[in-house]
Design an enzyme around this catalytic site. Structure first.
Site, PDB file in Angstrom:
ATOM      1  NE  ARG A 165      -3.719  -2.041   3.092  1.00  0.00           N
ATOM      2  CZ  ARG A 165      -3.630  -3.095   3.450  1.00  0.00           C
ATOM      3  NH1 ARG A 165      -2.338  -3.367   4.191  1.00  0.00           N
ATOM      4  NH2 ARG A 165      -4.152  -4.372   3.228  1.00  0.00           N
ATOM      5  CE  LYS A 182      -6.017  -0.187   4.496  1.00  0.00           C
ATOM      6  NZ  LYS A 182      -7.263  -0.704   4.394  1.00  0.00           N
ATOM      7  CG  HIS A 231      -5.417   0.468  -3.828  1.00  0.00           C
ATOM      8  ND1 HIS A 231      -4.274   0.786  -2.628  1.00  0.00           N
ATOM      9  CD2 HIS A 231      -6.060   0.242  -4.154  1.00  0.00           C
ATOM     10  CE1 HIS A 231      -5.042   0.191  -2.179  1.00  0.00           C
ATOM     11  NE2 HIS A 231      -5.914  -0.983  -2.753  1.00  0.00           N
ATOM     12  NE  ARG A 259      -2.947  -3.373  -1.128  1.00  0.00           N
ATOM     13  CZ  ARG A 259      -2.742  -4.077  -0.684  1.00  0.00           C
ATOM     14  NH1 ARG A 259      -1.560  -4.089  -0.170  1.00  0.00           N
ATOM     15  NH2 ARG A 259      -3.853  -4.819   0.261  1.00  0.00           N
ATOM     16  CG  HIS A 280      -6.353  -8.598   1.218  1.00  0.00           C
ATOM     17  ND1 HIS A 280      -6.895  -8.730   0.300  1.00  0.00           N
ATOM     18  CD2 HIS A 280      -6.274  -7.117   1.496  1.00  0.00           C
ATOM     19  CE1 HIS A 280      -7.091  -8.391  -0.464  1.00  0.00           C
ATOM     20  NE2 HIS A 280      -6.239  -6.834  -0.110  1.00  0.00           N
ATOM     21  CE1 TYR A 332      -6.258  -6.636  -6.830  1.00  0.00           C
ATOM     22  CE2 TYR A 332      -6.642  -8.087  -4.936  1.00  0.00           C
ATOM     23  CZ  TYR A 332      -6.599  -6.343  -5.576  1.00  0.00           C
ATOM     24  OH  TYR A 332      -6.308  -5.976  -5.152  1.00  0.00           O
TER      25      TYR A 332
END
Length: 308
Positions: A158, A182, A252, A255, A278, A287
Site C-alpha cells: 500500500r 493495517k 493502488h 498493487r 488482507h 481479483y
C-alpha cells in the site's frame, strides 16, 4: 457526540492510520454540524441530504453511513446509545467495480525503457558528479521515481506502507522487507533478486546525494532528504507511467496489477492474501473477477460457437 474520545479509541486500540482517523473525524463533524440526531430518522435525513442536496454518489454516502455505524457501535458499548440506529437505515446500492490493473506487456515495456535509471552503470555516472550538480539531482529523482514504481509493483505494498519503510525494514541477506500494515500487523514480503539489487543501488545514490541514512532513517527519501508523502508518491507514479500505460495511474492500481498477475499465473488466494496483508479472504477474492473477465473475452474471441 464524543468524537475525540472515539478517535482516541480508533488510534490507540484499533490502530487506525492518521489518514483514516482524519476521514472519520471529517464525517462525524459533518454529521454533528447537520444538526440531525443519532436516530433512524436523523440518519436517514442526513443520507438524503448527502444525495439530494450535495449530489454525493452511493459510494460516498455508504462511507458516511459506515463511519456513523462504527461510531454508534462504540457508543453503545460506552453506554451512550441504546442501539445502533444506522442498522435501520437502507443503504444506496452501488455498482460493483472490478479493480483496475495494467497489462503485463505495458509494465514490461516501462521497465525496459527505464532500465538505465536503475542499473549500476547509471549509478556510476551519478556518483561521478557532485551532489550539488543539477544533472545529479535529476538522475537521483528519476532513480527514486523508478524505485517507487518497482516496489509498489513488485511487492503489492500500500502507499502508506511504502512511505513508512525504514532502512532497517530491508533484510538483504534474506531478501525480504518487514512491513507494518493495517491494524498494526507486521508481515514479511519477499523481494526478487532484481528488486533487491535496485534498492541497494538506490541507497548508494541516496547516500551520495543526501548523506548516509541510519537504520531508522526512511528507506526512500525525497530530493530534499525528507520521508516520502502521499502526494509525492502519486505524482511519481503518474509521471513514470504517463507514456507506458493507459487508464488511471495510481499506487493502488500497481498493487491490483500484481495481485491479478499472480492469480493469472496460478498463485493460490491464501498466498496472495498474506502478501497483500488482507485481513480476510473475501477482500482478495475480488481479483478472481478480473481473471474471469479476461478468460471470458478470450473465450468469446476464440471459441467457434461463442458468437452464435
Amino acid at each position: 457526540m464524543q468524537i475525540d474520545r472515539y478517535l482516541e479509541y480508533l488510534g490507540g486500540v484499533r490502530r487506525y492510520s492518521p489518514r483514516t482517523q482524519q476521514i472519520y473525524r471529517e464525517v462525524l463533524e459533518k454529521f454533528k454540524a447537520s444538526g440531525e440526531a443519532l436516530t433512524p430518522t436523523g440518519v436517514r435525513n442526513y443520507e438524503v441530504g448527502l444525495m439530494d442536496t450535495e449530489g454525493d454518489g452511493a459510494r460516498t454516502v455508504n462511507l458516511h453511513l459506515s463511519v456513523l455505524s462504527g461510531y454508534c457501535r462504540w457508543a453503545v458499548k460506552q453506554g451512550l446509545l441504546d442501539s445502533n440506529p444506522v442498522k435501520l437505515v437502507p443503504k444506496p446500492r452501488t455498482e460493483k467495480r472490478l479493480p483496475a490493473f495494467y497489462r503485463e506487456e505495458a509494465m514490461n515495456g516501462y521497465f525496459a525503457a527505464t532500465e538505465h535509471d536503475a542499473d549500476g552503470e547509471g549509478l556510476e555516472f551519478l556518483l561521478s558528479l557532485p551532489a550539488s550538480d543539477t544533472t545529479a539531482k535529476e538522475l537521483y529523482s528519476r532513480r527514486l521515481r523508478r524505485l517507487i514504481v518497482s516496489m509498489l509493483y513488485g511487492t503489492g505494498l500500500r502507499r502508506s506502507e511504502l512511505i513508512s519503510l525504514n532502512v532497517s525494514s530491508v533484510d538483504f541477506s534474506r531478501r525480504v522487507i518487514s512491513v507494518r500494515g493495517k491494524g498494526d500487523k507486521m508481515r514479511e514480503i519477499p523481494l526478487t533478486a532484481s528488486l533487491s539489487q535496485e534498492i541497494s543501488l538506490y541507497l548508494s545514490a541516496a547516500s551520495h546525494m543526501l548523506g548516509p541514512g541510519a537504520a531508522s532513517s526512511p528507506l526512500l527519501r525525497t530530493p530534499s532528504g525528507a520521508r516520502l508523502y502521499p502526494v509525492f508518491c502519486d505524482r511519481a507514479v503518474k509521471q513514470e507511467l504517463g507514456g507506458s500505460v493507459t487508464g488511471q495511474k495510481s499506487p493502488h492500481v500497481l498493487r491490483h496489477t500484481l495481485a491479478t498477475e499472480l492469480l493469472d499465473k496460478g498463485t493460490d488466494l491464501n498466498s496472495i492474501k498474506e502478501l497483500l496483508g488482507h485481513s480476510s479472504l473475501a477482500a482478495t477474492q475480488v481479483y478472481t473477477h478480473n481473471s474471469m473477465e479476461r478468460l471470458r473475452k478470450e473465450y468469446n474471441k476464440a471459441h467457434p460457437r461463442a458468437k452464435k
